[in-house]
Design an enzyme around this catalytic site. Structure first.
Site, PDB file in Angstrom:
ATOM      1  N   ASP A 185       0.862  -1.187   0.000  1.00  0.00           N
ATOM      2  CA  ASP A 185       0.000   0.000   0.000  1.00  0.00           C
ATOM      3  C   ASP A 185       0.894   1.232   0.000  1.00  0.00           C
ATOM      4  O   ASP A 185       1.655   1.468   0.944  1.00  0.00           O
ATOM      5  CB  ASP A 185      -0.908  -0.011   1.233  1.00  0.00           C
ATOM      6  CG  ASP A 185      -2.015   1.026   1.159  1.00  0.00           C
ATOM      7  OD1 ASP A 185      -2.185   1.638   0.086  1.00  0.00           O
ATOM      8  OD2 ASP A 185      -2.706   1.214   2.175  1.00  0.00           O
ATOM      9  N   ASP A 217      -2.696   2.422  -6.200  1.00  0.00           N
ATOM     10  CA  ASP A 217      -1.698   2.507  -5.132  1.00  0.00           C
ATOM     11  C   ASP A 217      -1.644   1.305  -4.198  1.00  0.00           C
ATOM     12  O   ASP A 217      -0.968   1.352  -3.171  1.00  0.00           O
ATOM     13  CB  ASP A 217      -1.931   3.773  -4.306  1.00  0.00           C
ATOM     14  CG  ASP A 217      -3.281   3.782  -3.611  1.00  0.00           C
ATOM     15  OD1 ASP A 217      -4.182   3.036  -4.037  1.00  0.00           O
ATOM     16  OD2 ASP A 217      -3.443   4.544  -2.635  1.00  0.00           O
ATOM     17  N   GLU A 218      -2.320   0.227  -4.531  1.00  0.00           N
ATOM     18  CA  GLU A 218      -2.209  -0.955  -3.679  1.00  0.00           C
ATOM     19  C   GLU A 218      -2.455  -2.229  -4.471  1.00  0.00           C
ATOM     20  O   GLU A 218      -3.154  -2.235  -5.484  1.00  0.00           O
ATOM     21  CB  GLU A 218      -3.151  -0.876  -2.484  1.00  0.00           C
ATOM     22  CG  GLU A 218      -4.635  -0.876  -2.835  1.00  0.00           C
ATOM     23  CD  GLU A 218      -5.516  -0.949  -1.591  1.00  0.00           C
ATOM     24  OE1 GLU A 218      -5.200  -1.720  -0.662  1.00  0.00           O
ATOM     25  OE2 GLU A 218      -6.536  -0.237  -1.561  1.00  0.00           O
TER      26      GLU A 218
END
Length: 357
Positions: free
Chosen positions: A8, A103-104
């Site tokens: 993350d 983003d993860e």
């Protein structure tokens, strides 16, 4: 037993802005729309969070909490490019990657031989490579199951990692708040609390049949998570479940007629988005979303196997009855997409919406 890493990125959009514009690094910043245009915060850096600024908060409210907040317009094309760089780093360690957003992502490194096969060392190496090649920091969670890896990635943020080994699962979940389980939102958490359930240990002592009776299929999921169980594999080809568009209005509107003036553009954008990202998928429901000026929201949905402007209009009429005099600050429309089983049973493509504009 799987070895799963959840990566993350730390305040991703804001971190990219601070990287590219060093003058922002020591200031509280947020990526989002202007306050005079009813903007909403996408993400903010940790300096801003100290003032109580959070994602999904209105820009106006954020500025009240933090008058020195610097609002930065988003640069989605840049965020996507950097995300591709990060995913290329993931691919050096495994091909089993399930992106959740820009983003993860989940990574299954069970059969990876690098770093002596240690998922902990791999997570550290991945984070180091992300920083060396992009200048951004990431946090990681390492666990034998997906939901615990996701929870773990949040425990040493920012720029840290947390490991839950197989023999630590039982002790870890006992004190785990149920609201920490992915999928348990505020409403479900309150309902669980109404049953006297606040931690996984509480659920472990609660009859499973009563849990399923109260929460349906998700009751079974909660019961499994309370014992640290999650049989879901990493899905590299994650199937999209819905497509939607929404707009935050410049000023509150109050009547059905005003809402109907906004809807055609929303439906046209929805149709275009479906043609780009879900052209070969059938739908199974249509949804209208309204957010009121007290920031509470309501949705109306109805099963449908083809897009219908009339159905959207009907759902809007029903939803607006819940306004009770409140102004409307946001309107949205979406469709639920049929799962793979349905797709295999019927390969008929979604027909393009015929808009009476």
């Amino acid at each position: 037993m799987r070895k799963i890493i959840h990566i993350d990125m730390d305040c991703y959009f804001a971190a990219v802005e601070m990287r590219d514009f060093p003058e922002l690094r020591d200031k509280p910043i947020a990526v989002g729309g202007r306050s005079d245009r009813r903007g909403v915060i996408s993400t903010c850096n940790y300096q801003a969070r100290e003032f109580g600024v959070r994602s999904a908060m209105s820009s106006h409210q954020a500025l009240l909490l933090c008058p020195d907040l610097v609002l930065v317009p988003g640069r989605m094309s840049v965020y996507k490019d950097v995300s591709q760089q990060i995913r290329e780093i993931f691919s050096r360690y495994t091909s089993i990657i399930e992106p959740l957003s820009l983003d993860e992502a989940y990574l299954d490194v069970t059969d990876t031989e690098q770093c002596q096969g240690s998922a902990t060392l791999m997570a550290q190496a991945i984070r180091d490579e992300i920083f060396n090649e992009t200048g951004l920091t990431a946090s990681a969670g390492i666990a034998p199951v997906k939901f615990l890896a996701k929870i773990a990635s949040d425990l040493n943020k920012p720029n840290g990692q947390f490991v839950i080994t197989p023999n630590q699962i039982d002790e870890f979940v006992k004190t785990l708040p149920l609201k920490s389980i992915p999928g348990v939102g505020k409403v479900t958490a309150k309902k669980l609390l109404d049953h006297g359930l606040s931690t996984c240990a509480d659920v472990q002592q609660f009859p499973k049949a009563k849990l399923v009776a109260a929460f349906g299929k998700f009751g079974h999921v909660i019961h499994e998570r309370a014992f640290g169980r999650d049989e879901r594999a990493i899905s590299p080809n994650r199937v999209r479940k819905s497509v939607g568009v929404e707009t935050t209005l410049a000023k509150d509107i109050y009547t059905l007629a005003q809402c109907q003036q906004v809807m055609p553009q929303l439906i046209q954008e929805l149709s275009a988005r479906m043609q780009r990202s879900a052209k070969e998928r059938k739908i199974h429901k249509q949804v209208v979303k309204i957010k009121f000026n007290d920031f509470k929201q309501t949705t109306m949905e109805h099963r449908s196997d083809e897009l219908s402007v009339n159905l959207f209009s009907s759902l809007l009429s029903e939803a607006i009855q819940r306004a009770n005099g409140r102004g409307i600050r946001l309107l949205g429309v979406s469709v639920g997409l049929a799962d793979e089983t349905v797709m295999q049973q019927d390969s008929q493509a979604v027909s393009q919406l015929d808009l009476p504009l």
